[in-house]
Scaffold this motif. Structure first.
Motif, mmCIF file in Angstrom:
data_model
loop_
_atom_site.group_PDB
_atom_site.id
_atom_site.type_symbol
_atom_site.label_atom_id
_atom_site.label_comp_id
_atom_site.label_asym_id
_atom_site.label_seq_id
_atom_site.Cartn_x
_atom_site.Cartn_y
_atom_site.Cartn_z
ATOM 1 N N ALA A 82 -2.850 -29.577 -19.283
ATOM 2 C CA ALA A 82 -3.777 -30.511 -18.639
ATOM 3 C C ALA A 82 -3.274 -30.829 -17.239
ATOM 4 O O ALA A 82 -2.096 -30.621 -16.923
ATOM 5 C CB ALA A 82 -3.909 -31.808 -19.445
ATOM 6 N N HIS B 278 -3.542 -33.957 -14.179
ATOM 7 C CA HIS B 278 -3.939 -35.316 -13.829
ATOM 8 C C HIS B 278 -4.177 -35.418 -12.325
ATOM 9 O O HIS B 278 -3.434 -34.821 -11.536
ATOM 10 C CB HIS B 278 -2.816 -36.318 -14.117
ATOM 11 C CG HIS B 278 -2.527 -36.569 -15.547
ATOM 12 N ND1 HIS B 278 -2.964 -37.703 -16.200
ATOM 13 C CD2 HIS B 278 -1.830 -35.863 -16.455
ATOM 14 C CE1 HIS B 278 -2.533 -37.682 -17.444
ATOM 15 N NE2 HIS B 278 -1.846 -36.581 -17.635
ATOM 16 N N LEU C 56 -4.037 -38.653 -9.813
ATOM 17 C CA LEU C 56 -3.593 -40.043 -9.822
ATOM 18 C C LEU C 56 -3.776 -40.631 -8.429
ATOM 19 O O LEU C 56 -3.700 -39.916 -7.419
ATOM 20 C CB LEU C 56 -2.116 -40.124 -10.214
ATOM 21 C CG LEU C 56 -1.721 -39.410 -11.510
ATOM 22 C CD1 LEU C 56 -0.208 -39.244 -11.570
ATOM 23 C CD2 LEU C 56 -2.214 -40.189 -12.710
ATOM 24 N N GLN D 57 -2.338 -43.710 -5.892
ATOM 25 C CA GLN D 57 -1.254 -44.668 -5.700
ATOM 26 C C GLN D 57 -1.476 -45.443 -4.410
ATOM 27 O O GLN D 57 -1.516 -44.884 -3.325
ATOM 28 C CB GLN D 57 0.101 -43.959 -5.651
ATOM 29 C CG GLN D 57 1.284 -44.911 -5.610
ATOM 30 C CD GLN D 57 2.612 -44.196 -5.782
ATOM 31 O OE1 GLN D 57 2.776 -43.069 -5.345
ATOM 32 N NE2 GLN D 57 3.561 -44.847 -6.450
ATOM 33 N N GLY E 141 3.073 -49.276 -4.858
ATOM 34 C CA GLY E 141 3.646 -48.388 -5.865
ATOM 35 C C GLY E 141 2.839 -48.118 -7.104
ATOM 36 O O GLY E 141 2.998 -47.087 -7.729
ATOM 37 N N GLY E 142 1.949 -49.020 -7.518
ATOM 38 C CA GLY E 142 1.265 -48.818 -8.787
ATOM 39 C C GLY E 142 0.404 -47.564 -8.792
ATOM 40 O O GLY E 142 -0.195 -47.196 -7.784
ATOM 41 N N ILE E 143 0.369 -46.889 -9.908
ATOM 42 C CA ILE E 143 -0.387 -45.642 -10.042
ATOM 43 C C ILE E 143 -1.533 -45.842 -11.020
ATOM 44 O O ILE E 143 -1.351 -46.406 -12.104
ATOM 45 C CB ILE E 143 0.538 -44.505 -10.521
ATOM 46 C CG1 ILE E 143 1.499 -44.101 -9.400
ATOM 47 C CG2 ILE E 143 -0.267 -43.304 -10.990
ATOM 48 C CD1 ILE E 143 2.477 -43.018 -9.788
ATOM 49 N N SER F 170 -4.571 -43.698 -13.049
ATOM 50 C CA SER F 170 -5.040 -42.375 -13.426
ATOM 51 C C SER F 170 -6.528 -42.260 -13.119
ATOM 52 O O SER F 170 -7.330 -43.092 -13.539
ATOM 53 C CB SER F 170 -4.800 -42.135 -14.910
ATOM 54 O OG SER F 170 -5.277 -40.866 -15.294
ATOM 55 N N MET G 116 -8.021 -36.792 -16.088
ATOM 56 C CA MET G 116 -7.185 -35.826 -16.775
ATOM 57 C C MET G 116 -8.115 -34.728 -17.257
ATOM 58 O O MET G 116 -9.098 -35.021 -17.947
ATOM 59 C CB MET G 116 -6.439 -36.449 -17.948
ATOM 60 C CG MET G 116 -5.500 -35.494 -18.633
ATOM 61 S SD MET G 116 -4.428 -36.297 -19.838
ATOM 62 C CE MET G 116 -5.644 -36.893 -20.999
ATOM 63 N N ILE H 97 -2.136 -38.087 -5.999
ATOM 64 C CA ILE H 97 -1.086 -37.246 -6.572
ATOM 65 C C ILE H 97 -1.660 -36.373 -7.679
ATOM 66 O O ILE H 97 -2.397 -36.854 -8.550
ATOM 67 C CB ILE H 97 0.053 -38.105 -7.148
ATOM 68 C CG1 ILE H 97 0.658 -39.002 -6.053
ATOM 69 C CG2 ILE H 97 1.137 -37.236 -7.770
ATOM 70 C CD1 ILE H 97 1.672 -40.005 -6.577
ATOM 71 N N LEU I 152 5.386 -34.204 -17.371
ATOM 72 C CA LEU I 152 4.525 -34.106 -16.201
ATOM 73 C C LEU I 152 5.355 -33.649 -15.007
ATOM 74 O O LEU I 152 6.446 -34.175 -14.771
ATOM 75 C CB LEU I 152 3.879 -35.454 -15.865
ATOM 76 C CG LEU I 152 2.804 -35.985 -16.816
ATOM 77 C CD1 LEU I 152 2.287 -37.334 -16.321
ATOM 78 C CD2 LEU I 152 1.655 -35.004 -16.937
ATOM 79 N N PHE J 31 5.000 -33.504 -10.972
ATOM 80 C CA PHE J 31 4.160 -34.138 -9.955
ATOM 81 C C PHE J 31 4.221 -33.389 -8.636
ATOM 82 O O PHE J 31 5.274 -32.866 -8.242
ATOM 83 C CB PHE J 31 4.639 -35.576 -9.691
ATOM 84 C CG PHE J 31 4.470 -36.503 -10.859
ATOM 85 C CD1 PHE J 31 5.378 -36.507 -11.896
ATOM 86 C CD2 PHE J 31 3.402 -37.383 -10.908
ATOM 87 C CE1 PHE J 31 5.242 -37.371 -12.980
ATOM 88 C CE2 PHE J 31 3.252 -38.254 -11.982
ATOM 89 C CZ PHE J 31 4.166 -38.232 -13.017
ATOM 90 N N VAL K 168 11.012 -46.433 -5.893
ATOM 91 C CA VAL K 168 10.135 -47.181 -6.790
ATOM 92 C C VAL K 168 10.396 -46.673 -8.207
ATOM 93 O O VAL K 168 10.406 -45.452 -8.437
ATOM 94 C CB VAL K 168 8.654 -47.006 -6.431
ATOM 95 C CG1 VAL K 168 7.766 -47.681 -7.476
ATOM 96 C CG2 VAL K 168 8.373 -47.579 -5.048
ATOM 97 N N PHE L 181 0.291 -45.952 -16.172
ATOM 98 C CA PHE L 181 1.425 -46.374 -15.362
ATOM 99 C C PHE L 181 1.388 -47.876 -15.079
ATOM 100 O O PHE L 181 0.321 -48.476 -14.924
ATOM 101 C CB PHE L 181 1.428 -45.625 -14.031
ATOM 102 C CG PHE L 181 1.798 -44.178 -14.164
ATOM 103 C CD1 PHE L 181 0.843 -43.242 -14.520
ATOM 104 C CD2 PHE L 181 3.091 -43.757 -13.944
ATOM 105 C CE1 PHE L 181 1.178 -41.908 -14.649
ATOM 106 C CE2 PHE L 181 3.441 -42.428 -14.070
ATOM 107 C CZ PHE L 181 2.484 -41.499 -14.425
ATOM 108 N N GLY L 182 2.583 -48.448 -14.968
ATOM 109 C CA GLY L 182 2.716 -49.821 -14.528
ATOM 110 C C GLY L 182 2.728 -49.910 -13.011
ATOM 111 O O GLY L 182 2.650 -48.889 -12.327
ATOM 112 N N PRO L 183 2.850 -51.139 -12.465
ATOM 113 C CA PRO L 183 2.798 -51.334 -11.013
ATOM 114 C C PRO L 183 4.059 -50.907 -10.290
ATOM 115 O O PRO L 183 4.068 -50.780 -9.074
ATOM 116 C CB PRO L 183 2.578 -52.841 -10.873
ATOM 117 C CG PRO L 183 3.191 -53.405 -12.106
ATOM 118 C CD PRO L 183 2.947 -52.400 -13.189
ATOM 119 N N ARG M 194 9.967 -51.884 -6.828
ATOM 120 C CA ARG M 194 10.517 -51.283 -5.601
ATOM 121 C C ARG M 194 11.934 -51.796 -5.407
ATOM 122 O O ARG M 194 12.150 -52.991 -5.199
ATOM 123 C CB ARG M 194 9.659 -51.630 -4.391
ATOM 124 C CG ARG M 194 10.135 -50.951 -3.106
ATOM 125 C CD ARG M 194 9.198 -51.262 -1.941
ATOM 126 N NE ARG M 194 7.874 -50.706 -2.165
ATOM 127 C CZ ARG M 194 7.524 -49.463 -1.894
ATOM 128 N NH1 ARG M 194 8.417 -48.621 -1.383
ATOM 129 N NH2 ARG M 194 6.294 -49.045 -2.095
#
Lengths: 109, 116
Positions: free
Chosen positions: A31, A33, A35, A37, A41-43, A45, A48, A86, A97, A99, B89, B107-109, B112
């Motif tokens: 598969a 993905h 993504l 961001q 920083g938070g990602i 999805s 997929m 990403i 995974l 990346f 991060v 995913f979480g936030p 950093r």
């Protein structure tokens, strides 16, 4: 050579433009993905997929398994689409995974 | 449904100090992942847990990094002592299980970390 390559690395666009981000990979996958961001920083999805095409709102993702290539399209781009996109591939028979390094998109009003 | 929670969101420490990060996965998710993302790079898997057992820690620098998930729910990642190159991060992700064809990770936030 990285196992997952994205292009372009950086992309700027005017609001309303059609955007394409490409991802090529060299390993066997089960598969792929896409993504998103944001700064901080938070990602999130986006998609997929393992074959064909998926659409969600203004986002479309396609994959060609034979050519080991996927594209993410954004129609009618908006400044809020500005983020790093990403590509990540899920290796066959594992949960691992791999990346890509991401494509930084900036959409200007 | 609550997402993956991480704390703290930001941390600044001096080299040789210790630091710990916390992650609470989505309820019911058996698999938990810790990733390190250095600026300008994609995330790199540090460790993967299935319940409270380690599935993959091949890229965890075990001389300074440790992680645990004692009760199979939340997890902590520790760095002791920190080096400048640990600035990154740190992302936590979870998935329902592992081994399924289209097992999606959430995913979480992220936390950093800046090491001075």
């Amino acid at each position: 050579k990285n196992e997952v390559e994205q292009s372009p690395q950086n992309l700027t666009a005017q609001e309303g433009e059609f955007i394409t981000i490409n991802c090529s990979y060299s390993v066997g996958i089960s598969a792929l993905h896409w993504l998103q961001q944001h700064p901080g920083g938070g990602i999130v999805s986006l998609f997929m997929l393992s074959s064909g095409k998926k659409k969600h709102g203004r986002l479309i993702a396609t994959i060609n398994i034979q050519e080991k290539h996927s594209s993410l399209h954004i129609t009618a781009s908006h400044p809020r689409d500005s983020a790093v996109y990403i590509c990540a591939v899920k290796l066959s028979n594992t949960d691992k995974l791999i990346f890509g390094t991401g494509t930084r998109l900036q959409v200007f009003p | 449904e609550a997402g993956v929670a991480q704390s703290p969101r930001y941390k600044i420490i001096e080299k040789r100090q210790s630091v710990a990060f916390w992650c609470n996965p989505i309820s019911g998710h058996a698999t938990l992942y810790w990733y390190q993302q250095i600026l300008g790079q994609g995330p790199k898997l540090l460790i993967q847990f299935q319940n409270n057992g380690v599935v993959d820690d091949s890229q965890l620098p075990k001389d300074r990094f440790s992680a645990e998930r004692l009760k199979g729910v939340d997890s902590t990642l520790k760095i002791q002592p920190a080096k400048l190159e640990d600035s990154a991060v740190y992302l936590c992700a979870s998935s329902f299980t592992f081994g399924r064809l289209l097992n999606e990770q959430f995913f979480g936030p992220g936390t950093r970390l800046t090491v001075l």
